[in-house]
Write an enzyme that holds these catalytic residues in place. Structure first.
Site, PDB file in Angstrom:
ATOM      1  N   GLY A  79       0.987  -1.220   0.085  1.00 33.51           N
ATOM      2  CA  GLY A  79       0.016   0.220   0.023  1.00 33.51           C
ATOM      3  C   GLY A  79       0.790   1.232  -0.256  1.00 33.51           C
ATOM      4  N   GLY A  80       0.279   2.442  -0.267  1.00 31.83           N
ATOM      5  CA  GLY A  80       0.837   3.742  -0.133  1.00 31.83           C
ATOM      6  C   GLY A  80       1.488   4.365  -1.487  1.00 31.83           C
ATOM      7  N   HIS A  85      14.299   4.536  -0.376  1.00 28.55           N
ATOM      8  CA  HIS A  85      15.016   3.409   0.432  1.00 28.55           C
ATOM      9  C   HIS A  85      16.380   3.890   0.167  1.00 28.55           C
ATOM     10  CE1 HIS A  85      11.492   1.401   1.964  1.00 28.55           C
ATOM     11  NE2 HIS A  85      11.085   1.090   0.776  1.00 28.55           N
ATOM     12  N   ILE A 154       5.439   3.935   6.338  1.00 31.94           N
ATOM     13  CA  ILE A 154       4.953   2.478   6.351  1.00 31.94           C
ATOM     14  C   ILE A 154       4.119   2.076   5.228  1.00 31.94           C
ATOM     15  CG2 ILE A 154       3.346   1.038   7.687  1.00 31.94           C
ATOM     16  CD1 ILE A 154       4.039   2.640  10.250  1.00 31.94           C
ATOM     17  N   ALA A 169       9.853   1.946   7.191  1.00 25.98           N
ATOM     18  CA  ALA A 169      11.359   2.339   6.815  1.00 25.98           C
ATOM     19  C   ALA A 169      11.666   3.535   7.735  1.00 25.98           C
ATOM     20  CB  ALA A 169      11.461   2.898   5.325  1.00 25.98           C
ATOM     21  N   CYS A 185       5.450   9.930  -0.484  1.00 25.97           N
ATOM     22  CA  CYS A 185       4.018   9.362  -0.026  1.00 25.97           C
ATOM     23  C   CYS A 185       2.913  10.166  -0.735  1.00 25.97           C
ATOM     24  CB  CYS A 185       4.008   9.375   1.531  1.00 25.97           C
ATOM     25  SG  CYS A 185       5.231   8.088   2.305  1.00 25.97           S
TER      26      CYS A 185
END
Length: 235
Positions: A79-80, A85, A154, A169, A185
């Site tokens: 999701g998201g 990263h 998340i 993360a 996000c």
């Protein structure tokens, strides 16, 4: 089912390799719910990931810019929206079975995400970082320079058997400049930060990881087996 949490400290792992490992573990746990829960802790090389409903308009660096900076791009099933990263960021992939106590459907996922947020917030509290939630948005935030900044993202996936993958993360000593290549996000009016930036000192992985493991086990009602791997010493 066992309540013994197996923790694997994997160091720096390419995103594709870690994703394939998650798929293998999820498949095995889906076939045998008696297998122990796992928590994979690692970091990735420079990577952008787009979630299931991620908007490519939130990817600001074009292919040439990403290639020059050594940034990989993946569209994944979590999701998201889009996130980054990279080195200095603690990434956690829990492989858990969400039993009936979590409910069903989207409510189960929300309850699980809330527990992940609690684990991160309690970890930050151990460093006297007062974290908060941001109504309408997932992840963990802090007040910085009079505004909210995101310190942990998340994004999860739960399959039809109730097995989790993907995760969180937490920015520990992340190079925040790499967030300039995305709208993190999909939120363009708030910044991002790290534990090191917030505390104005270098925070090392080995300071954070033991605390997080203990908090995570407590929140999910698990006991900890001796972690396998290294504590990212000297970084």
């Amino acid at each position: 089912m066992t309540d013994q949490l197996e923790v694997e400290l994997l160091g720096r792992v390419d995103y594709q390799e870690a994703w394939e490992l998650q798929k293998e573990l999820v498949s095995a746990r889906s076939d045998n719910l008696a297998l122990p829960p796992k928590l994979l802790l690692l970091e990735h090389p420079h990577t952008y990931t787009l979630g299931r409903h991620g908007d490519e308009a939130n990817l600001l660096f074009d292919e040439q810019a990403r290639e020059e900076k050594g940034i990989e791009l993946y569209r994944v099933d979590r999701g998201g929206d889009i996130t980054y990263h990279g080195p200095g960021q603690l990434v956690g992939y829990p492989i858990l079975y969400l039993s009936e106590q979590y409910g069903r459907g989207i409510g189960r996922i929300r309850s699980y995400v809330s527990d992940l947020e609690k684990a991160i917030m309690r970890t930050l509290a151990a460093f006297d970082i007062e974290a908060t939630l941001f109504d309408g948005f997932r992840g963990v935030w802090v007040q910085e320079d009079g505004d909210l900044s995101k310190i942990a993202a998340i994004g999860v996936y739960v399959n039809r058997h109730g097995i989790t993958s993907h995760g969180f993360a937490l920015n520990i000593h992340t190079d925040l400049a790499y967030f300039d290549g995305i709208v993190p996000c999909g939120i363009d009016d708030h910044g991002v930060t790290s534990m090191s930036a917030f505390l104005r000192r270098h925070v090392a992985f080995e300071e954070v990881i033991p605390i997080f493991i203990g908090v995570f086990a407590d929140i999910f009602g698990l006991t900890i087996q001796k972690p396998q791997g290294t504590l990212y010493a000297h970084r």
